[in-house]
Design a protein around this motif. Structure first.
Motif, mmCIF file in Angstrom:
data_model
loop_
_atom_site.group_PDB
_atom_site.id
_atom_site.type_symbol
_atom_site.label_atom_id
_atom_site.label_comp_id
_atom_site.label_asym_id
_atom_site.label_seq_id
_atom_site.Cartn_x
_atom_site.Cartn_y
_atom_site.Cartn_z
ATOM 1 N N LEU A 105 8.311 -0.609 -7.897
ATOM 2 C CA LEU A 105 7.474 -1.615 -7.911
ATOM 3 C C LEU A 105 8.109 -2.449 -7.789
ATOM 4 O O LEU A 105 7.232 -3.966 -7.621
ATOM 5 N N PHE A 106 9.393 -2.971 -7.527
ATOM 6 C CA PHE A 106 10.565 -4.107 -7.185
ATOM 7 C C PHE A 106 9.911 -4.372 -5.704
ATOM 8 O O PHE A 106 10.265 -5.263 -5.182
ATOM 9 N N ALA A 107 9.694 -3.416 -5.003
ATOM 10 C CA ALA A 107 8.979 -3.830 -3.445
ATOM 11 C C ALA A 107 7.646 -4.310 -3.660
ATOM 12 O O ALA A 107 7.064 -5.265 -2.671
ATOM 13 N N ILE A 108 6.426 -5.159 -4.473
ATOM 14 C CA ILE A 108 5.757 -5.600 -4.578
ATOM 15 C C ILE A 108 5.624 -7.135 -4.680
ATOM 16 O O ILE A 108 5.155 -7.746 -3.676
ATOM 17 N N GLY A 133 0.527 -1.972 -0.351
ATOM 18 C CA GLY A 133 -0.177 -0.146 -0.276
ATOM 19 C C GLY A 133 0.693 1.364 0.414
ATOM 20 O O GLY A 133 0.997 2.056 -0.703
ATOM 21 N N VAL A 134 1.706 1.883 0.204
ATOM 22 C CA VAL A 134 2.909 2.480 1.343
ATOM 23 C C VAL A 134 3.246 2.943 0.023
ATOM 24 O O VAL A 134 4.204 3.927 -0.491
ATOM 25 N N GLN A 135 3.759 1.801 -1.349
ATOM 26 C CA GLN A 135 4.386 2.023 -2.922
ATOM 27 C C GLN A 135 3.320 2.934 -3.732
ATOM 28 O O GLN A 135 3.813 3.480 -4.427
ATOM 29 N N ARG A 168 2.599 8.012 4.933
ATOM 30 C CA ARG A 168 3.164 6.991 4.980
ATOM 31 C C ARG A 168 4.886 5.950 5.653
ATOM 32 O O ARG A 168 5.026 5.381 5.851
ATOM 33 N N GLN A 169 5.650 7.344 6.412
ATOM 34 C CA GLN A 169 6.282 7.124 7.242
ATOM 35 C C GLN A 169 6.195 6.034 8.118
ATOM 36 O O GLN A 169 6.321 4.806 8.884
ATOM 37 N N THR A 170 5.010 6.413 8.889
ATOM 38 C CA THR A 170 4.083 5.743 9.935
ATOM 39 C C THR A 170 3.181 4.463 9.676
ATOM 40 O O THR A 170 4.199 3.239 10.210
ATOM 41 N N MET A 171 4.008 4.307 8.460
ATOM 42 C CA MET A 171 3.889 3.182 7.471
ATOM 43 C C MET A 171 4.401 1.882 7.707
ATOM 44 O O MET A 171 4.359 0.781 7.695
ATOM 45 N N LYS A 172 5.447 2.704 7.093
ATOM 46 C CA LYS A 172 6.484 1.717 6.581
ATOM 47 C C LYS A 172 7.015 1.359 8.130
ATOM 48 O O LYS A 172 7.639 0.052 8.582
#
Length: 230
Positions: free
Chosen positions: A188-191, A25-27, A46-50
């Motif tokens: 995209l490489f994180a997905i 989701g964060v991506q 976004r940082q909290t999500m990370k």
């Protein structure tokens, strides 16, 4: 509520699923990292999500490893330790991102800009950012090498979903191609890693849930058929 090993492992499975979903989701529509972004609400969200992703993923892989210590062997131990170290270092940098960087963005814009630069694959700092550079690099190495080794160990153990274990390893290797494909959005490489965590987490939760369901069915059967207990 009685806390059992099975319940803790199932909880680790749920943690991995949520962590993987957060990572995916964060991506989505992630803005370009720059000084202006750091002071926004979107940055904090976004940082909290990370932060949650790294913490939950660490709990998830811990449950995965403890469930199959014997089956994964030495490779599993090494892979787990390397990947866990990567997640711990990532957790520290993400916490600093949500707590420290917004606080100093106004007084030390150059430093914040350089920290953001090294957070992007292939990015370089212009000024001196101390140990933040090496810390980010070591976290990346732990994430990539640990994902590869741990994924292979899980695949060989044949307990959790093998497609997800293979995807975890493949996702780590694919990340190495980011510098070679500058035209492709590196996020995209994180997905694949996110999907792998979801698959492994669900597999872990389901695998631990099955014995509990069987035990409950057996207990009900014994009550309904007293003769079977003699």
């Amino acid at each position: 509520m009685t806390i059992t090993t099975a319940k803790l492992i199932r909880a680790a499975g749920v943690a991995a699923v949520v962590g993987g979903l957060l990572y995916i989701g964060v991506q989505i529509n992630h803005p370009h990292l720059d000084l202006a972004l750091v002071s926004t609400t979107e940055w904090k969200i976004r940082q909290t999500m990370k932060v949650l992703f790294t913490a939950l993923s660490l709990a998830g892989i811990t449950g995965m490893y403890l469930r199959q210590v014997k089956q994964t062997g030495a490779l599993g131990l090494i892979g787990y330790l390397v990947l866990a170290a990567g997640f711990l270092l990532m957790l520290s940098t993400e916490v600093m991102g949500v707590v420290v960087l917004p606080a100093i963005a106004g007084t030390s814009p150059g430093y914040v800009t350089d920290v953001l630069a090294v957070a992007v694959p292939g990015g370089h700092a212009i000024g001196d950012i101390g140990l933040m550079g090496p810390l980010t690099q070591v976290a990346g190495v732990g994430y990539l090498a640990g994902g590869l080794l741990f994924g292979i160990a899980l695949f060989r153990a044949r307990i959790l979903a093998r497609w997800a274990a293979a995807l975890l390893a493949a996702g780590a290797v694919a990340t190495l191609a980011i510098p070679l494909l500058p035209q492709v959005n590196f996020r995209l490489f994180a997905i694949p890693t996110g999907v792998a965590l979801v698959g492994l987490g669900y597999s872990l939760w389901r695998e631990q849930r099955a014995p509990a369901a069987e035990a409950l069915t057996s207990a009900v059967g014994s009550v309904l058929d007293p003769a079977g207990a003699t």
